[in-house]
Scaffold this active site. Structure first.
Site, PDB file in Angstrom:
ATOM      1  N   ASN A   4       0.878  -1.173   0.000  1.00  0.00           N
ATOM      2  CA  ASN A   4       0.000   0.000   0.000  1.00  0.00           C
ATOM      3  C   ASN A   4       0.911   1.218   0.000  1.00  0.00           C
ATOM      4  OD1 ASN A   4      -1.790   2.049   0.396  1.00  0.00           O
ATOM      5  ND2 ASN A   4      -2.425   1.418   2.454  1.00  0.00           N
ATOM      6  N   TRP A   5       1.064   1.805  -1.153  1.00  0.00           N
ATOM      7  CA  TRP A   5       1.989   2.937  -1.270  1.00  0.00           C
ATOM      8  C   TRP A   5       1.451   4.195  -0.590  1.00  0.00           C
ATOM      9  CZ3 TRP A   5       4.196   3.144  -6.991  1.00  0.00           C
ATOM     10  CH2 TRP A   5       4.890   1.950  -7.250  1.00  0.00           C
ATOM     11  N   LYS A   6       0.159   4.198  -0.264  1.00  0.00           N
ATOM     12  CA  LYS A   6      -0.483   5.383   0.330  1.00  0.00           C
ATOM     13  C   LYS A   6      -0.222   6.595  -0.578  1.00  0.00           C
ATOM     14  CE  LYS A   6      -0.202   3.106   4.755  1.00  0.00           C
ATOM     15  NZ  LYS A   6      -0.083   3.165   6.206  1.00  0.00           N
TER      16      LYS A   6
ATOM     17  N   HIS B  44      -9.508   1.353   4.507  1.00  0.00           N
ATOM     18  CA  HIS B  44      -8.253   1.499   5.261  1.00  0.00           C
ATOM     19  C   HIS B  44      -8.478   2.417   6.460  1.00  0.00           C
ATOM     20  CE1 HIS B  44      -4.158   2.536   6.321  1.00  0.00           C
ATOM     21  NE2 HIS B  44      -3.819   1.403   5.737  1.00  0.00           N
TER      22      HIS B  44
ATOM     23  N   GLU C 185      -6.821   4.738   7.639  1.00  0.00           N
ATOM     24  CA  GLU C 185      -6.576   6.164   7.382  1.00  0.00           C
ATOM     25  C   GLU C 185      -7.793   6.807   6.720  1.00  0.00           C
ATOM     26  OE1 GLU C 185      -2.856   5.500   5.398  1.00  0.00           O
ATOM     27  OE2 GLU C 185      -2.029   4.849   7.319  1.00  0.00           O
TER      28      GLU C 185
ATOM     29  N   GLU D 134      -5.487  -4.856  10.307  1.00  0.00           N
ATOM     30  CA  GLU D 134      -4.464  -3.854  10.588  1.00  0.00           C
ATOM     31  C   GLU D 134      -4.777  -3.139  11.894  1.00  0.00           C
ATOM     32  OE1 GLU D 134      -2.375  -2.621   6.685  1.00  0.00           O
ATOM     33  OE2 GLU D 134      -4.088  -1.299   6.960  1.00  0.00           O
TER      34      GLU D 134
ATOM     35  N   GLY E 236       2.529   2.316  10.801  1.00  0.00           N
ATOM     36  CA  GLY E 236       3.490   3.416  10.674  1.00  0.00           C
ATOM     37  C   GLY E 236       4.173   3.791  11.974  1.00  0.00           C
TER      38      GLY E 236
ATOM     39  N   SER F 288       3.351  -2.096  10.255  1.00  0.00           N
ATOM     40  CA  SER F 288       4.801  -2.183  10.473  1.00  0.00           C
ATOM     41  C   SER F 288       5.370  -3.563  10.147  1.00  0.00           C
ATOM     42  CB  SER F 288       5.163  -1.782  11.911  1.00  0.00           C
ATOM     43  OG  SER F 288       4.795  -0.437  12.156  1.00  0.00           O
TER      44      SER F 288
ATOM     45  N   GLY G  42       2.889  -1.114   4.240  1.00  0.00           N
ATOM     46  CA  GLY G  42       2.975   0.321   3.948  1.00  0.00           C
ATOM     47  C   GLY G  42       4.407   0.721   3.670  1.00  0.00           C
ATOM     48  N   GLY G  43       5.060   1.285   4.679  1.00  0.00           N
ATOM     49  CA  GLY G  43       6.404   1.844   4.529  1.00  0.00           C
ATOM     50  C   GLY G  43       7.388   0.937   3.799  1.00  0.00           C
TER      51      GLY G  43
HETATM   52  P1  13P Z   1       3.002   0.407   7.624  1.00  0.00           P
HETATM   53  O1  13P Z   1       3.509  -0.893   7.050  1.00  0.00           O
HETATM   54  O2  13P Z   1       3.748   1.597   7.137  1.00  0.00           O
HETATM   55  O3  13P Z   1       2.870   0.327   9.118  1.00  0.00           O
HETATM   56  O4  13P Z   1       1.503   0.575   7.053  1.00  0.00           O
HETATM   57  C1  13P Z   1       0.634  -0.479   7.151  1.00  0.00           C
HETATM   58  C2  13P Z   1      -0.581  -0.146   6.378  1.00  0.00           C
HETATM   59  O5  13P Z   1      -1.357   0.709   6.760  1.00  0.00           O
HETATM   60  C3  13P Z   1      -0.821  -0.850   5.118  1.00  0.00           C
HETATM   61  O6  13P Z   1      -2.083  -0.582   4.633  1.00  0.00           O
END
Ligand code: 13P
Length: 250
Positions: free
Chosen positions: A9-11, A94, A96, A166, A172, A212, A233-234
């Protein structure tokens, strides 16, 4: 046996030029993957990502989908648009989106209905906030979100959905749920799916962990019997790290 699925997930990261760089570096590193590999990119990168991944084992996903076919919905992107651009997966609900953009179980459900109607592979996100975990509400929160997301969805359609568990406090933050915490809650989510759709659908449903997840903790997480992959994510922004995670998922 459930085939693992690792999705990045590149966000809100990576311009088109950066997308080209990342996918070009990533593709050769994951070509022998034993799991499904997906990159969920910003809307503006979808067409390019689809072009760059043609002939590879990487599928392209979006990070949201409108519930309506078209019309006066400023800022939304329709199923037809995503389809034309080349997305085959879509992340829905998600945390967010829920936290910052007013997404609710009702809107998550409406988007999921639309995604399924249009042949997408949806990845539906659920998970508790820190205060909810500390207050012993993890299971109630996950149950409410799963039941809400799947409202009115047939068993045949439900079987096409991937769930991503999640925990919001792990996103994050560098704080991963322990292998056991993640496995336990995912097992619980599977039991809710079983109540809704029966054992066959529940046993076949792929449920990912997200929060994470990285090259250091992937082996422990993937060794758990309930965890069928990850939503990353990251670590999905770095080709070496993401490739390591993909290749660890067998
Ligand atoms: P991180 O891997 O950066 O914690 O993000 C997880 C996430 O929200 C994937 O959708």
């Amino acid at each position: 046996m459930r085939k693992p699925i690792i999705a990045g997930n590149w966000k809100m990261n990576k311009t088109a030029a950066e997308c080209r760089e990342l996918i070009t570096a990533l593709a050769p590193k994951v070509k022998d993957a034993k799991c499904d590999v997906v990159v969920c990119v910003p809307f503006t990168d979808i067409a390019l990502a689809a072009e760059l991944t043609k002939g590879t084992n990487i599928a392209v996903g979006a990070q949201n989908i409108a519930w309506a076919d078209n019309g006066a919905f400023t800022g939304e992107i329709s199923a037809a648009m995503l389809n034309e651009a080349g997305a085959t997966y879509v992340i829905i609900g998600h945390s967010e989106r829920r936290q910052y953009f007013g997404e609710t179980d009702k809107t998550v459900n409406a988007r999921l209905v639309q995604a399924l109607k249009n042949g997408f592979n949806p990845i539906v996100c659920v998970g508790e906030m820190l205060a909810e975990r500390e207050g012993g509400k993890t299971e109630t929160v996950c149950r409410t979100q799963v039941v809400g997301a799947f409202e009115g969805i047939t068993a045949e359609d439900a079987a096409k959905v991937v769930i991503a568990y999640e925990p919001v406090w792990a996103i994050g933050t560098g704080k991963t749920a322990t292998d056991e915490q993640a496995n336990e809650t995912i097992g619980y989510i599977r039991s809710v799916v079983k109540e809704l759709y029966g054992a066959k659908i529940a046993d076949g449903m792929r449920i990912q962990y997200g929060g994470s997840m990285n090259a250091k903790n992937v082996d422990g997480l993937m060794a758990q019997d309930q965890i069928d992959g990850g939503l990353i994510g990251g670590a999905s922004l770095k080709p070496d790290d993401f490739a390591y995670i993909v290749n660890a998922a067998k």
